[in-house]
Design a protein around this motif. Structure first.
Motif, mmCIF file in Angstrom:
data_model
loop_
_atom_site.group_PDB
_atom_site.id
_atom_site.type_symbol
_atom_site.label_atom_id
_atom_site.label_comp_id
_atom_site.label_asym_id
_atom_site.label_seq_id
_atom_site.Cartn_x
_atom_site.Cartn_y
_atom_site.Cartn_z
ATOM 1 N N ARG A 8 0.800 -1.256 0.072
ATOM 2 C CA ARG A 8 0.019 -0.181 0.067
ATOM 3 C C ARG A 8 0.953 1.278 -0.167
ATOM 4 N N ILE A 9 0.440 2.115 -0.769
ATOM 5 C CA ILE A 9 1.177 3.486 -0.800
ATOM 6 C C ILE A 9 0.229 4.533 -0.220
ATOM 7 N N PHE A 10 0.334 5.619 0.019
ATOM 8 C CA PHE A 10 -0.517 6.845 0.553
ATOM 9 C C PHE A 10 -0.199 8.138 -0.272
ATOM 10 N N HIS A 11 -1.317 9.022 -0.163
ATOM 11 C CA HIS A 11 -1.008 10.018 -0.690
ATOM 12 C C HIS A 11 -2.017 11.161 0.054
ATOM 13 N N VAL A 12 -1.695 12.358 0.463
ATOM 14 C CA VAL A 12 -2.701 13.294 0.900
ATOM 15 C C VAL A 12 -3.024 13.949 -0.169
ATOM 16 N N ALA A 13 -4.317 14.193 -0.094
ATOM 17 C CA ALA A 13 -5.193 14.661 -1.257
ATOM 18 C C ALA A 13 -6.189 15.889 -0.591
ATOM 19 N N SER A 69 -5.350 5.731 0.298
ATOM 20 C CA SER A 69 -4.673 4.496 0.591
ATOM 21 C C SER A 69 -4.824 3.610 -0.768
ATOM 22 N N ILE A 70 -3.611 3.379 -1.634
ATOM 23 C CA ILE A 70 -3.411 2.951 -2.861
ATOM 24 C C ILE A 70 -2.823 1.713 -2.832
ATOM 25 N N ASP A 71 -3.582 0.682 -3.701
ATOM 26 C CA ASP A 71 -2.931 -0.483 -3.965
ATOM 27 C C ASP A 71 -2.241 -0.612 -5.339
ATOM 28 N N PRO A 72 -1.054 -0.394 -5.328
ATOM 29 C CA PRO A 72 -0.046 -0.537 -6.403
ATOM 30 C C PRO A 72 -0.468 -1.681 -7.417
ATOM 31 N N ALA A 73 -0.937 -2.613 -6.952
ATOM 32 C CA ALA A 73 -1.268 -3.741 -8.169
ATOM 33 C C ALA A 73 -2.577 -3.627 -8.991
ATOM 34 N N ALA A 101 -7.945 1.693 -7.949
ATOM 35 C CA ALA A 101 -6.745 1.577 -7.173
ATOM 36 C C ALA A 101 -6.674 2.117 -5.757
ATOM 37 N N VAL A 102 -7.624 3.136 -5.625
ATOM 38 C CA VAL A 102 -7.840 3.757 -4.472
ATOM 39 C C VAL A 102 -8.641 2.840 -3.546
ATOM 40 N N VAL A 103 -7.930 2.230 -2.524
ATOM 41 C CA VAL A 103 -8.991 1.061 -1.761
ATOM 42 C C VAL A 103 -9.496 1.749 -0.391
ATOM 43 N N ASP A 104 -9.003 3.013 0.031
ATOM 44 C CA ASP A 104 -9.488 3.593 1.267
ATOM 45 C C ASP A 104 -9.279 5.099 1.198
ATOM 46 N N VAL A 105 -10.327 5.680 1.556
ATOM 47 C CA VAL A 105 -10.177 7.299 1.514
ATOM 48 C C VAL A 105 -10.418 7.685 3.127
#
Length: 149
Positions: A8-13, A69-73, A101-105
């Motif tokens: 999982r990778i993360f990005h503040v938006a 929360s991003i699933d790179p796969a 690809a965004v599995v959680d916000v």
């Protein structure tokens, strides 16, 4: 520190950028005020890096923020590369992030922590109560002015 792409990778938006993604199906904001086209990739982080990123770039922004929360796969049009930045490494997304690809916000509070449903409800109630009080004051003032001889 690792060169392996995390699960999982993360990005503040900003919430506004996320709402645009719900309409368009893709997320293309690299970081505050910069697009994927301008930057060449979308900045992301590991979970342990999120608070530091928030503190450096998003604290005091004054906008509603969410943590993606991003699933790179699940990325369909982008590649994730883990690249050195200073003494650490960060994941960078080369291409747009597709909605699936965004599995959680998660809504973030002003300190970068997760908002709870209770805190969101209380904020909404406070806003509605403030509006109601302002309307009552305007009506009371109007009544006083009309009754003046």
């Amino acid at each position: 520190m690792t060169d392996r792409v995390p699960d999982r990778i993360f990005h503040v938006a900003t919430a506004a950028d996320w709402r645009r993604t719900l309409e368009t199906g893709t997320y293309t904001t690299s970081t505050v005020g910069r697009t994927l086209a301008e930057e060449g990739y979308i900045h992301a982080s590991r979970r342990d890096q999120v608070q530091g990123v928030f503190d450096r770039y998003y604290a005091g922004l004054g906008e509603d923020l969410v943590l993606l929360s991003i699933d790179p796969a699940r990325l369909t049009e982008a590649e994730v590369r883990v690249e050195p930045v200073g003494d650490d490494t960060y994941p960078h997304v080369y291409g747009p992030i597709n909605r699936l690809a965004v599995v959680d916000v998660t809504p973030l509070n002003r300190r970068g922590g997760r908002e709870t449903l209770m805190s969101l409800w209380l904020k909404g109630m406070a806003l509605r109560m403030g509006i109601a009080i302002a309307v009552m004051l305007v009506i009371a003032l109007a009544v006083l002015l009309v009754r003046r001889p």
